[in-house]
Design a protein around this motif. Sequence first.
Motif, PDB file in Angstrom:
ATOM      1  N   PHE A 182      38.691  47.092  35.310  1.00  0.00           N
ATOM      2  CA  PHE A 182      38.816  46.183  34.215  1.00  0.00           C
ATOM      3  C   PHE A 182      37.405  45.376  34.219  1.00  0.00           C
ATOM      4  N   MET A 183      36.601  45.389  33.227  1.00  0.00           N
ATOM      5  CA  MET A 183      35.223  44.677  33.404  1.00  0.00           C
ATOM      6  C   MET A 183      35.243  43.877  32.134  1.00  0.00           C
ATOM      7  N   ASP A 184      34.697  42.614  32.517  1.00  0.00           N
ATOM      8  CA  ASP A 184      34.384  41.677  31.294  1.00  0.00           C
ATOM      9  C   ASP A 184      33.132  40.905  31.740  1.00  0.00           C
ATOM     10  N   GLU A 185      32.387  40.605  30.937  1.00  0.00           N
ATOM     11  CA  GLU A 185      31.115  39.828  30.954  1.00  0.00           C
ATOM     12  C   GLU A 185      30.187  40.115  32.126  1.00  0.00           C
ATOM     13  N   GLY A 186      30.131  41.401  32.482  1.00  0.00           N
ATOM     14  CA  GLY A 186      29.344  41.903  33.359  1.00  0.00           C
ATOM     15  C   GLY A 186      29.892  41.755  34.903  1.00  0.00           C
ATOM     16  N   HIS A 187      31.113  41.516  35.090  1.00  0.00           N
ATOM     17  CA  HIS A 187      31.909  41.556  36.278  1.00  0.00           C
ATOM     18  C   HIS A 187      32.916  42.493  36.179  1.00  0.00           C
ATOM     19  N   ILE A 188      33.244  43.043  37.368  1.00  0.00           N
ATOM     20  CA  ILE A 188      34.643  43.882  37.473  1.00  0.00           C
ATOM     21  C   ILE A 188      35.817  42.502  37.872  1.00  0.00           C
ATOM     22  N   VAL A 189      36.559  42.535  36.880  1.00  0.00           N
ATOM     23  CA  VAL A 189      37.615  41.524  37.167  1.00  0.00           C
ATOM     24  C   VAL A 189      38.663  41.777  37.846  1.00  0.00           C
ATOM     25  N   GLU A 190      39.101  43.055  37.740  1.00  0.00           N
ATOM     26  CA  GLU A 190      40.596  43.560  38.315  1.00  0.00           C
ATOM     27  C   GLU A 190      40.372  45.253  38.569  1.00  0.00           C
ATOM     28  N   THR A 191      40.571  45.570  39.868  1.00  0.00           N
ATOM     29  CA  THR A 191      40.534  47.096  40.187  1.00  0.00           C
ATOM     30  C   THR A 191      42.078  47.469  40.870  1.00  0.00           C
ATOM     31  N   ARG A 192      42.859  48.291  40.061  1.00  0.00           N
ATOM     32  CA  ARG A 192      44.167  48.408  40.434  1.00  0.00           C
ATOM     33  C   ARG A 192      44.472  49.955  40.362  1.00  0.00           C
ATOM     34  N   PRO A 193      45.556  50.400  41.109  1.00  0.00           N
ATOM     35  CA  PRO A 193      46.153  51.613  40.688  1.00  0.00           C
ATOM     36  C   PRO A 193      46.645  51.586  39.237  1.00  0.00           C
ATOM     37  N   ALA A 194      46.346  52.627  38.605  1.00  0.00           N
ATOM     38  CA  ALA A 194      46.766  52.484  37.072  1.00  0.00           C
ATOM     39  C   ALA A 194      48.022  52.220  36.716  1.00  0.00           C
ATOM     40  N   ARG A 195      49.009  52.613  37.060  1.00  0.00           N
ATOM     41  CA  ARG A 195      50.333  52.239  36.767  1.00  0.00           C
ATOM     42  C   ARG A 195      50.736  50.633  37.198  1.00  0.00           C
ATOM     43  N   GLU A 196      49.932  50.333  38.133  1.00  0.00           N
ATOM     44  CA  GLU A 196      50.299  48.977  38.763  1.00  0.00           C
ATOM     45  C   GLU A 196      49.465  48.063  37.673  1.00  0.00           C
ATOM     46  N   LEU A 197      48.230  48.313  37.370  1.00  0.00           N
ATOM     47  CA  LEU A 197      47.396  47.473  36.298  1.00  0.00           C
ATOM     48  C   LEU A 197      48.043  47.348  35.037  1.00  0.00           C
ATOM     49  N   PHE A 198      48.633  48.637  34.641  1.00  0.00           N
ATOM     50  CA  PHE A 198      49.233  48.336  33.289  1.00  0.00           C
ATOM     51  C   PHE A 198      50.629  47.771  33.342  1.00  0.00           C
ATOM     52  N   ALA A 199      51.318  47.886  34.306  1.00  0.00           N
ATOM     53  CA  ALA A 199      52.866  47.231  34.446  1.00  0.00           C
ATOM     54  C   ALA A 199      52.556  45.946  34.683  1.00  0.00           C
ATOM     55  N   ALA A 200      51.660  45.407  35.542  1.00  0.00           N
ATOM     56  CA  ALA A 200      51.821  43.974  35.997  1.00  0.00           C
ATOM     57  C   ALA A 200      50.252  43.672  36.155  1.00  0.00           C
ATOM     58  N   PRO A 201      49.385  43.409  35.208  1.00  0.00           N
ATOM     59  CA  PRO A 201      48.061  42.968  35.456  1.00  0.00           C
ATOM     60  C   PRO A 201      48.033  41.573  36.158  1.00  0.00           C
ATOM     61  N   ALA A 202      47.052  41.561  37.232  1.00  0.00           N
ATOM     62  CA  ALA A 202      47.078  40.258  38.033  1.00  0.00           C
ATOM     63  C   ALA A 202      46.241  39.020  37.438  1.00  0.00           C
ATOM     64  N   HIS A 203      45.257  39.479  36.520  1.00  0.00           N
ATOM     65  CA  HIS A 203      44.282  38.556  36.030  1.00  0.00           C
ATOM     66  C   HIS A 203      44.690  38.215  34.622  1.00  0.00           C
ATOM     67  N   PRO A 204      44.719  36.745  34.195  1.00  0.00           N
ATOM     68  CA  PRO A 204      44.955  36.702  32.892  1.00  0.00           C
ATOM     69  C   PRO A 204      44.172  37.103  31.747  1.00  0.00           C
ATOM     70  N   ARG A 205      42.879  37.480  32.211  1.00  0.00           N
ATOM     71  CA  ARG A 205      41.954  38.206  31.180  1.00  0.00           C
ATOM     72  C   ARG A 205      42.284  39.617  31.074  1.00  0.00           C
ATOM     73  N   THR A 206      42.491  40.287  32.111  1.00  0.00           N
ATOM     74  CA  THR A 206      43.091  41.699  32.053  1.00  0.00           C
ATOM     75  C   THR A 206      44.524  41.806  31.027  1.00  0.00           C
ATOM     76  N   ARG A 207      45.397  40.743  31.449  1.00  0.00           N
ATOM     77  CA  ARG A 207      46.559  40.835  30.704  1.00  0.00           C
ATOM     78  C   ARG A 207      46.080  40.773  29.013  1.00  0.00           C
ATOM     79  N   ALA A 208      45.340  39.714  28.795  1.00  0.00           N
ATOM     80  CA  ALA A 208      44.981  39.438  27.295  1.00  0.00           C
ATOM     81  C   ALA A 208      44.508  40.593  26.484  1.00  0.00           C
ATOM     82  N   PHE A 209      43.464  41.365  27.570  1.00  0.00           N
ATOM     83  CA  PHE A 209      42.944  42.375  26.714  1.00  0.00           C
ATOM     84  C   PHE A 209      43.838  43.670  26.660  1.00  0.00           C
ATOM     85  N   LEU A 210      44.961  43.763  27.584  1.00  0.00           N
ATOM     86  CA  LEU A 210      45.745  45.009  27.444  1.00  0.00           C
ATOM     87  C   LEU A 210      46.654  44.686  26.149  1.00  0.00           C
TER      88      LEU A 210
END
Length: 255
Positions: A223-251
């Motif tokens: 997950f990228m935002d504003e020129g940074h990689i915010v979070e990198t996770r196995p796909a199912r983990e990221l969609f099930a429980a994103p760790a970063h609030p920005r990732t969560r808001a985007f999803l």
Amino acid sequence: MTNDPMVRAVDIHKRFGPIDVLKGVSLEVGKGEVIAIIGPSGSGKSTLLRCLIHLESVQRGTIVIEGETLVETDADGHCRYAPETEIRRIRGKMGMVFQHFNLFPHLTVWQNVIEAPLTVKGLRREEIAPKADALLKKVGLFDKRDSYPSRLSGGQKQRVAIARALAMEPDILLFDEPTSALDPELTGEVLRTMRGLAEERMTMVVVTHEMGFAREVASRVIFMDEGHIVETRPARELFAAPAHPRTRAFLESML
């Protein structure tokens, strides 16, 4: 057998005029991985792909493709690219599928597929012909081999673009939002082709807004935002429980 990554990018910085588009991005892609890059528009996703295949030059950072250095930055901050002949050879390890197909309108489907092997690799027509036929069968368009792009749907054009990229026999395929220019009903046929490549263990980096594809097909999601990689996770983990609030808001905005 080596476990070295197919792609290694370290501390990539890319600026367009006064605008910093990539602000120290690092990633590794292993052999056979499918990496989905998601994020809002303007986050630097497509620019990152274009830097990996040297359609854009970086201001700082290191990019290594299959153990060969495309660009590196020394201790004094000087960014140096490999000689042009080496750049061309390293780029040849990768293929790219663009958002808007970029087919040659004056060539038939079959001619589009054979053009790069003929002109770039210097192969003879009789050498590439069986491969071109096999690739068009693979993407389900052998019956359109003599058609011109103007007679194809958007989904068909994109599948031709995938066959054209594969004709160069790349080790790594980059996809820049391959379905964003398509009507929803045509998106599925392109994603099916990409799923098939993933099942064959093709190494792929895919910038996409298709969350279902990212969740089900990708090995990892970035997950990228504003020129940074915010979070990198196995796909199912990221969609099930994103760790970063920005990732969560985007999803939440996408699903």
